[in-house]
Design an enzyme around this catalytic site. Structure first.
Site, mmCIF file in Angstrom:
data_model
loop_
_atom_site.group_PDB
_atom_site.id
_atom_site.type_symbol
_atom_site.label_atom_id
_atom_site.label_comp_id
_atom_site.label_asym_id
_atom_site.label_seq_id
_atom_site.Cartn_x
_atom_site.Cartn_y
_atom_site.Cartn_z
ATOM 1 N N PRO A 222 71.652 36.833 27.073
ATOM 2 C CA PRO A 222 72.374 35.573 27.188
ATOM 3 C C PRO A 222 72.207 34.654 25.994
ATOM 4 C CG PRO A 222 70.308 35.448 28.358
ATOM 5 C CD PRO A 222 70.295 36.719 27.590
ATOM 6 N N GLU A 223 73.250 33.950 25.708
ATOM 7 C CA GLU A 223 73.122 32.780 24.842
ATOM 8 C C GLU A 223 73.312 31.573 25.753
ATOM 9 O OE1 GLU A 223 75.010 33.144 20.986
ATOM 10 O OE2 GLU A 223 74.928 35.313 21.098
ATOM 11 N N LYS B 84 68.806 27.837 25.943
ATOM 12 C CA LYS B 84 68.695 29.081 26.692
ATOM 13 C C LYS B 84 67.668 28.973 27.811
ATOM 14 C CE LYS B 84 69.884 31.343 22.371
ATOM 15 N NZ LYS B 84 69.328 32.034 21.195
ATOM 16 N N ARG C 191 67.045 38.780 12.954
ATOM 17 C CA ARG C 191 68.172 39.366 13.681
ATOM 18 C C ARG C 191 69.207 39.818 12.667
ATOM 19 N NH1 ARG C 191 68.135 37.355 18.723
ATOM 20 N NH2 ARG C 191 69.292 39.230 19.237
#
Length: 387
Positions: free
Chosen positions: A2-3, A51, A329
């Site tokens: 999820p973001e 988040k 990332r």
DNA sequence: ACCGTATGTGAAC
DNA sequence: TTCACCTACGGTG
């Protein structure tokens, strides 16, 4: 995976499914033993911050959620965490587009099509109260990994795989909100804090967007996509950007994230930049409401400009999309469209009312909530305008 | 059965 | 900068 949009959506779903109710609270897996302390407490409200998910419980319906008796469950889904819902038709996601779904957070699948949902033999398991009412749904057996289960009269929610599931008091909540940067989905967000942090930093914009202390809720997909939409090189240091560009990134993220929270999926491509077939709704899994776009209308492989499209041609110029590690990332970008040379004002500056605008009456701040509530499929109708 | 991958984070080096 | 961690699932053997 999820973001921030997913967490706001979850907050709305939990409020819709359990808000104001006395609920069963347990940890089938046993790794959140504090769950027992909240058994049959009232789920007063749920809040998303970036988040992070904060679920406030009170011992009874009269207690002040801000008061000293309230307890808060802090949940962070990390990479793997997800919630699984089961219950009455439309439970928790009532008003959402399409069929009720399972597995909000990591993936969604149609409730009816689920083969993993093992029904318990005792239908009475679905009962959360003592009034003897027969529930119209059956509780699924929790997976062995279920960290937290919430169960109300009309459904249940199972949490698995979270990075964090712990009890907070109000000071810990305050500290969290203090630490996080502004969240574009929260009504209390101050965009200027984001702008100032970026303009004052030598760190690349691609890394800054992933720093939750700079801006809360953006993850790897939105990072890559919003930078493409701004035609901005991910490796440009923040301090080399103009205030207008940075503010433009914020202004673009707001409707993008709202769309994601409302529909449960991330779509960043302009209709004219998708392949022609993408405009055709291949199939329908539910009744469309108010002419609203079906979430399946944009196939996933046409939803992004650059994310996971390395080696594929750019939708705009045909140049091969590249990928590279940035801030732990992988970032994806078009080396031509997003070169310094082609930097220009973000897309929203030219098209203030994009296709991500909420359909009338679909979303908005229901008031009284600290988050924008657009995640809430059941949130009150209020026109949400894009600045 | 095993491996790799995934929209994330924070501690250790 | 590397690593550990939380979990599910699709691919491969």
């Amino acid at each position: 995976m999820p973001e921030g949009h997913t967490i706001h959506r979850l907050a709305g779903a939990l409020d819709a499914g359990f808000g104001g109710q006395r609920v069963r609270v347990s940890s089938p897996q046993g790794r959140f033993e504090e769950a027992a302390q909240l058994e049959r407490w009232v789920l007063a409200r749920t809040e998303a911050a970036g988040k992070h998910l904060l679920i406030t419980f009170t011992p009874d319906a009269q207690s002040d959620p801000e008061g000293p008796a309230a307890r808060i469950v802090h949940v962070h889904l990390g990479l793997y965490g997800s919630w699984t819902f089961a219950g009455d038709p439309g439970f928790a996601l009532a008003g959402a587009i399409g069929a009720p779904r399972l597995r909000v957070g990591e993936r969604e699948e149609a409730l009816a099509g689920s083969t993993r949902a093992v029904e318990s033999s005792a239908g009475a398991d679905g009962s959360a109260d003592e009034d003897g009412a027969e529930p119209g749904w059956r509780a699924i057996l929790p997976r062995p990994t279920t960290r937290l289960r919430l169960q109300g009269v009309s459904g249940l929610a199972d949490l698995t795989g979270p990075t964090a599931c712990e009890l907070y008091d109000s000071s810990q909540r305050d500290a969290l909100l203090q630490r996080l940067g502004p969240d574009p989905l929260r009504a209390d967000a101050d965009p200027q804090r984001f702008v100032d942090r970026v303009l004052g930093s030598r760190t690349t914009i691609g890394a800054l967007l992933m720093n939750q202390e700079v801006i809360a809720g953006v993850g790897n997909i939105y990072r890559a996509e919003v930078l493409f939409r701004a035609r901005l090189d991910p490796f440009v240091p923040g301090r080399e950007l103009s205030a207008g560009i940075v503010r433009g990134i914020w202004d673009d993220l707001v409707p993008l994230l709202r769309y994601g929270a409302r529909t449960g999926r991330i779509v960043t491509t302009q209709p004219e930049h998708r392949d022609i077939e993408a405009r055709i709704v291949e199939r329908s899994r539910g009744t469309l409401q108010n002419g609203e776009e079906h979430p399946d209308a944009v196939a996933r492989e046409r939803s992004f400009y650059v994310y996971h499209r390395q080696t594929l041609p750019c939708r705009i110029c045909g140049t091969e999309i590249r990928s590279r590690d940035l801030a732990a990332r992988t970032v994806f970008w078009c080396p031509r469209c997003q070169s310094v040379r082609s930097r220009r004002s973000p897309w929203t500056a030219q098209h203030p009312a994009g296709p991500w605008a909420d359909p009338a009456g679909q979303a908005g701040d229901p008031g009284g909530r600290s988050d924008t509530g657009d995640a809430g499929p059941a949130s009150a109708a209020a026109p949400a305008q894009i600045a």
